[in-house]
Design a protein around this motif. Structure first.
Motif, PDB file in Angstrom:
ATOM      1  N   LYS A 106      -3.118  -7.593  -6.194  1.00 23.95           N
ATOM      2  CA  LYS A 106      -1.864  -7.658  -5.435  1.00 23.95           C
ATOM      3  C   LYS A 106      -0.697  -7.133  -6.254  1.00 23.95           C
ATOM      4  O   LYS A 106       0.180  -6.410  -5.750  1.00 23.95           O
ATOM      5  CB  LYS A 106      -1.616  -9.109  -5.021  1.00 23.95           C
ATOM      6  CG  LYS A 106      -0.427  -9.290  -4.094  1.00 23.95           C
ATOM      7  CD  LYS A 106      -0.311 -10.743  -3.675  1.00 23.95           C
ATOM      8  CE  LYS A 106       0.890 -10.919  -2.734  1.00 23.95           C
ATOM      9  NZ  LYS A 106       1.029 -12.352  -2.329  1.00 23.95           N
ATOM     10  N   LYS A 107      -0.683  -7.454  -7.552  1.00 22.44           N
ATOM     11  CA  LYS A 107       0.382  -6.985  -8.434  1.00 22.44           C
ATOM     12  C   LYS A 107       0.331  -5.477  -8.584  1.00 22.44           C
ATOM     13  O   LYS A 107       1.372  -4.797  -8.581  1.00 22.44           O
ATOM     14  CB  LYS A 107       0.245  -7.661  -9.795  1.00 22.44           C
ATOM     15  CG  LYS A 107       1.380  -7.359 -10.753  1.00 22.44           C
ATOM     16  CD  LYS A 107       1.207  -8.136 -12.044  1.00 22.44           C
ATOM     17  CE  LYS A 107       2.354  -7.836 -13.008  1.00 22.44           C
ATOM     18  NZ  LYS A 107       2.202  -8.583 -14.280  1.00 22.44           N
ATOM     19  N   ALA A 108      -0.881  -4.909  -8.705  1.00 22.75           N
ATOM     20  CA  ALA A 108      -1.027  -3.457  -8.834  1.00 22.75           C
ATOM     21  C   ALA A 108      -0.532  -2.741  -7.589  1.00 22.75           C
ATOM     22  O   ALA A 108       0.117  -1.690  -7.668  1.00 22.75           O
ATOM     23  CB  ALA A 108      -2.489  -3.111  -9.106  1.00 22.75           C
ATOM     24  N   LYS A 109      -0.805  -3.294  -6.426  1.00 15.58           N
ATOM     25  CA  LYS A 109      -0.339  -2.689  -5.170  1.00 15.58           C
ATOM     26  C   LYS A 109       1.176  -2.731  -5.081  1.00 15.58           C
ATOM     27  O   LYS A 109       1.813  -1.778  -4.621  1.00 15.58           O
ATOM     28  CB  LYS A 109      -0.958  -3.426  -3.986  1.00 15.58           C
ATOM     29  CG  LYS A 109      -2.431  -3.143  -3.779  1.00 15.58           C
ATOM     30  CD  LYS A 109      -2.955  -3.876  -2.551  1.00 15.58           C
ATOM     31  CE  LYS A 109      -4.432  -3.568  -2.323  1.00 15.58           C
ATOM     32  NZ  LYS A 109      -4.960  -4.295  -1.135  1.00 15.58           N
ATOM     33  N   THR A 110       1.776  -3.844  -5.563  1.00 13.70           N
ATOM     34  CA  THR A 110       3.244  -3.964  -5.517  1.00 13.70           C
ATOM     35  C   THR A 110       3.902  -2.947  -6.435  1.00 13.70           C
ATOM     36  O   THR A 110       4.888  -2.296  -6.067  1.00 13.70           O
ATOM     37  CB  THR A 110       3.652  -5.390  -5.928  1.00 13.70           C
ATOM     38  OG1 THR A 110       2.978  -6.336  -5.105  1.00 13.70           O
ATOM     39  CG2 THR A 110       5.154  -5.579  -5.787  1.00 13.70           C
ATOM     40  N   VAL A 111       3.351  -2.773  -7.632  1.00 13.53           N
ATOM     41  CA  VAL A 111       3.896  -1.800  -8.589  1.00 13.53           C
ATOM     42  C   VAL A 111       3.759  -0.381  -8.041  1.00 13.53           C
ATOM     43  O   VAL A 111       4.675   0.440  -8.142  1.00 13.53           O
ATOM     44  CB  VAL A 111       3.178  -1.933  -9.943  1.00 13.53           C
ATOM     45  CG1 VAL A 111       3.591  -0.807 -10.878  1.00 13.53           C
ATOM     46  CG2 VAL A 111       3.495  -3.285 -10.574  1.00 13.53           C
ATOM     47  N   LYS A 112       2.639  -0.069  -7.460  1.00 16.11           N
ATOM     48  CA  LYS A 112       2.412   1.271  -6.913  1.00 16.11           C
ATOM     49  C   LYS A 112       3.367   1.564  -5.771  1.00 16.11           C
ATOM     50  O   LYS A 112       3.882   2.672  -5.621  1.00 16.11           O
ATOM     51  CB  LYS A 112       0.966   1.371  -6.435  1.00 16.11           C
ATOM     52  CG  LYS A 112       0.585   2.761  -5.969  1.00 16.11           C
ATOM     53  CD  LYS A 112      -0.880   2.809  -5.581  1.00 16.11           C
ATOM     54  CE  LYS A 112      -1.263   4.208  -5.108  1.00 16.11           C
ATOM     55  NZ  LYS A 112      -2.695   4.257  -4.698  1.00 16.11           N
ATOM     56  N   LYS A 113       3.625   0.556  -4.963  1.00 18.49           N
ATOM     57  CA  LYS A 113       4.531   0.747  -3.830  1.00 18.49           C
ATOM     58  C   LYS A 113       5.967   0.933  -4.294  1.00 18.49           C
ATOM     59  O   LYS A 113       6.747   1.692  -3.711  1.00 18.49           O
ATOM     60  CB  LYS A 113       4.438  -0.466  -2.908  1.00 18.49           C
ATOM     61  CG  LYS A 113       5.225  -0.321  -1.614  1.00 18.49           C
ATOM     62  CD  LYS A 113       5.003  -1.532  -0.726  1.00 18.49           C
ATOM     63  CE  LYS A 113       5.793  -1.391   0.558  1.00 18.49           C
ATOM     64  NZ  LYS A 113       5.607  -2.580   1.439  1.00 18.49           N
ATOM     65  N   ALA A 114       6.355   0.244  -5.403  1.00 19.45           N
ATOM     66  CA  ALA A 114       7.735   0.340  -5.896  1.00 19.45           C
ATOM     67  C   ALA A 114       8.002   1.652  -6.612  1.00 19.45           C
ATOM     68  O   ALA A 114       9.099   2.221  -6.517  1.00 19.45           O
ATOM     69  CB  ALA A 114       8.034  -0.828  -6.836  1.00 19.45           C
TER      70      ALA A 114
END
Length: 273
Positions: free
Chosen positions: A238-246
């Protein structure tokens, strides 16, 4: 015919319900108030009870296990008509058992009834534990690691002093206490190796239980570790997806691209000559 007294009536009532082969007038009269009635035998066990002395007399040297196997084979080869007398006798005894049980429970105090219910729960729990242990054995659950003393005992049990198992155990315990520390160290190391064996075998076994859908047999500590690892992996994803989206740039849609192209391309000029 009228009964002479209450004792004769009780005996007559008992004999009218139960077959003569399984009749005991003393038990019928004395077990009413002093102890709970025993559950009756089923048809097969009645046949076993009848045939055991016959088969033993015909085969004096037969072992107990083989004796039961022989009787079981005889029962399986019998026709329904041949089994019927034993099954009917069992049915009549079962009906009489219900009457005797109600009569026995009616004379108990509330405290005795409560104690009886508690004992029944304990017996049920014990049977459940036995069934679970048998199931785990059939599923190949690894044996628990042995202690240093258990390893020492298994190696020296045959040569230990004493005739009975209890006497041998007592002798081995005394020998174990008299061992020097460097002698016990050998068995301690063997016990540590057995712990490693158990740990590896349990991991493989529990992974197999997950594969066949028997997570209910996995230890609580293993389930807790698996849940923590799954939650941690989910959190990292979930953290990796958030970083990629930002940090990532979104691609423009086709409609936006088309409108931008229309703005940049100017129409051709139409000058009059």
């Amino acid at each position: 015919m009228c009964c002479v007294n209450k004792t004769d009536c009780a005996v007559q009532k008992c004999t009218s319900v139960l077959p003569s082969a399984f009749f005991s007038p003393v038990k019928c009269l004395t077990s009413e108030a002093r102890s709970p009635p025993k559950r009756p035998l089923n048809g097969y066990m009645r046949y076993v009870q009848q045939q055991k002395p016959i088969v033993a007399r015909q085969n004096p040297e037969i072992k107990a296990v083989d004796l039961i196997k022989t009787i079981a084979q005889q029962w399986r080869s019998m026709s329904p008509e041949q089994k019927q007398p034993f099954q009917e006798a069992s049915l009549r005894a079962r009906e009489q058992f219900k009457v005797d049980l109600e009569r026995y429970q009616a004379q108990l105090t509330p405290a005795q009834l409560q104690q009886q219910a508690q004992e029944k729960r304990q017996r049920r729990a014990k049977r459940k534990a036995i069934r679970k242990k048998r199931e785990l054995t059939n599923l190949g659950k690894p044996k628990r690691p042995r202690s240093p003393f258990n390893i020492f005992m298994s190696e020296h049990f045959e040569e230990a002093k004493g005739i009975t198992s209890q006497a041998k155990m007592k002798s081995l315990l005394e020998d174990w206490r008299n061992l020097f520390s460097h002698q016990k160290k050998v068995y301690t190391q063997l016990a540590e190796d057995d712990k490693i064996r158990y740990k590896n075998e349990m991991k493989s076994w529990e992974d197999h239980m997950v594969e066949i859908g028997r997570e209910d047999l996995i230890r609580e500590q293993t389930l807790s570790i698996k849940k923590k690892r799954a939650a941690k992996a989910k959190k990292v994803t979930k953290k990796a997806k958030t970083v990629k989206k930002a940090t990532g740039t979104s691609k423009p849609s086709k409609k936006t691209t088309k409108s931008r192209s229309a703005k940049t391309v100017s129409p051709p000029s139409t000058k009059k000559t």
